[in-house]
Design an enzyme around this catalytic site. Structure first.
Site, PDB file in Angstrom:
ATOM      1  N   GLU A 277     -41.700 -17.836  35.907  1.00 13.70           N
ATOM      2  CA  GLU A 277     -43.008 -18.459  36.110  1.00 13.70           C
ATOM      3  C   GLU A 277     -44.120 -17.414  36.195  1.00 13.70           C
ATOM      4  OE1 GLU A 277     -43.485 -21.586  35.829  1.00 13.70           O
ATOM      5  OE2 GLU A 277     -41.398 -22.187  35.814  1.00 13.70           O
ATOM      6  N   HIS A 280     -45.296 -16.446  32.822  1.00 15.72           N
ATOM      7  CA  HIS A 280     -46.304 -17.330  32.226  1.00 15.72           C
ATOM      8  C   HIS A 280     -47.713 -16.901  32.640  1.00 15.72           C
ATOM      9  CE1 HIS A 280     -43.791 -20.176  30.206  1.00 15.72           C
ATOM     10  NE2 HIS A 280     -43.153 -20.566  31.300  1.00 15.72           N
ATOM     11  N   GLU A 354     -42.116 -19.975  26.362  1.00 19.93           N
ATOM     12  CA  GLU A 354     -40.923 -19.972  27.211  1.00 19.93           C
ATOM     13  C   GLU A 354     -40.056 -18.748  26.928  1.00 19.93           C
ATOM     14  OE1 GLU A 354     -40.259 -21.936  29.795  1.00 19.93           O
ATOM     15  OE2 GLU A 354     -42.208 -22.858  29.398  1.00 19.93           O
ATOM     16  N   ASP A 358     -39.213 -15.841  29.606  1.00 18.08           N
ATOM     17  CA  ASP A 358     -37.825 -15.426  29.832  1.00 18.08           C
ATOM     18  C   ASP A 358     -37.681 -13.919  29.643  1.00 18.08           C
ATOM     19  OD1 ASP A 358     -36.911 -17.940  30.446  1.00 18.08           O
ATOM     20  OD2 ASP A 358     -35.985 -18.330  28.506  1.00 18.08           O
TER      21      ASP A 358
END
Length: 410
Positions: A277, A280, A354, A358
């Site tokens: 998170e 992001h 995503e 990761d």
């Protein structure tokens, strides 16, 4: 173009959209019983995999029933001049166009919700209950409905009233003012959603002092990410499924962990999820999504401004007296194919983001605990591990579990 032609265009769009959607669902359903890939064989044992297959099949059949009911109801409403009927009711109470619009959408919203509530009830208290997910009480279910209605009436009604007023006052340039209004509201909600809206539905408490909080804070410092506000939300109040999310900006930035996530995962796995998170945020995905949403809203409002004054929109839905609110409904139906395309593009970006998040977690923390956490979360939600590629392309905002594991192990 005549109103009749526009009516048939709307009907065609609805039917084609339904057929394409059901075709993709059917393609996906054919893969429910596929053998698990080698890298995913440790997610389920034989009994758990059968349970997940049964869950997927049950959800698919129920989705087919609800979506068929929805399309039949919508087509029936269009064919038998349902919008004109509701518009006449609204006009019987007032001559003010804003009041008429609010009554109109209020009837549509409450009527739709009442009709669909039995399906929602069945999904929660029969399907989710059967597979061990449901923790929602009937009291919570009813209160959620009432709170949802009130919020829609206050927030949605307020914004709609302002937009119609702007249309009346500024004419063809109303879209610019409406865009500014929606942009400010979007930014405000991104900042304060967790502080103002979430407490209406869930209890949030600061994560207590201890090893988990220390590990999260320690990791955040190693990547130069200031994180003082860490909260736990009572997600178990409604479901056993787990989640975690960031919200807000600047001083309002916070991370929220579901209590089910803390229960299901080891501490290093939770930190790995948070590292994803944080990725992001560090990669500016949150900012990109926020401004992309605002830009798309502006585009939609601009296109709306080109057509909303045309009485053909209202006439196409069988309403003789042209109005902003009926035109808005017709425009929404006509614009849906463009919304599908923009949604598809946003999903492509989302899947790319995503992978990047990761990679950030892998490079700043560890890959393995993120892999095991993703497997546990998939197992605990009985996720579909063998989706059809076409379904993934059209509907998934995240890469599949197999794709994410493959990327994390590079």
């Amino acid at each position: 173009m005549t109103a009749n032609t526009l009516f048939y265009i709307i009907i065609t769009i609805l039917i084609i959209s339904f057929i394409v959607d059901k075709f993709l669902d059917a393609l996906n359903a054919k893969h429910f019983n596929d053998a698990l890939p080698k890298d995913l064989q440790d997610v389920y044992d034989e009994a758990e995999y059968k349970k997940s297959q049964n869950y997927k099949a049950t959800k698919y059949k129920f989705g087919l029933l609800t979506s068929t009911f929805s399309i039949v109801l919508t087509l029936g409403f269009l064919i038998f001049d349902g919008f004109e009927f509701v518009d006449d009711i609204a006009r019987s109470y007032s001559d003010n166009s804003i009041i008429i619009a609010l009554i109109f959408f209020g009837i549509i919203m409450i009527g739709s919700d009442i009709i669909t509530t039995p399906f929602s009830y069945y999904s929660t208290f029969v399907i989710e209950e059967k597979f061990g997910f449901n923790k929602t009480t009937k009291k919570t279910f009813i209160l959620d409905k009432i709170k949802g209605w009130l919020m829609t009436a206050i927030i949605g009604g307020g914004i709609l009233a302002l937009i119609i007023w702007l249309y009346q006052v500024t004419g063809e340039y109303f879209w610019l003012y409406a865009w500014g209004l929606v942009a400010v509201f979007t930014l405000f909600m991104n900042m304060f959603y967790s502080k103002l809206i979430v407490p209406l539905f869930n209890k949030q408490t600061p994560l207590e002092e201890g090893i988990l909080r220390d590990n999260i804070s320690k990791y955040a410092k190693t990547v130069g990410f200031k994180l003082d506000k860490i909260f736990v939300i009572d997600g178990s109040k409604r479901s056993t499924k787990a989640n975690a999310y960031f919200s807000g900006f600047g001083s309002e930035k916070r991370v929220t962990l579901y209590d089910t996530l803390i229960k299901d995962l080891e501490e290093d796995e939770i930190v790995a999820v948070l590292a994803h998170e944080v990725g992001h945020y560090k990669k500016k995905h949150i900012i990109f999504n926020l401004f992309a949403s605002i830009l798309l809203t502006g585009l939609t409002l601009y296109i709306l401004s080109l057509f909303i004054s045309n009485p053909l929109l209202s006439n196409a839905l069988g309403v003789e007296i042209p109005s902003f609110h009926i035109g808005l409904i017709a425009f929404g139906l006509l614009y849906s194919p463009i919304s599908e395309i923009t949604g598809l593009i946003m999903n492509i970006f989302s899947r790319k983001f995503e992978y990047q998040a990761d990679d950030f977690a892998k490079n700043t923390y560890k890959a393995e605990p993120l892999i095991t956490s993703l497997k546990k979360l998939s197992k605990n939600s009985l996720s579909n591990l063998t989706p059809h590629p076409a379904y993934v392309f059209m509907h998934y905002s995240h890469p599949t579990l197999l794709e994410r594991i493959g990327n994390l192990r590079k």
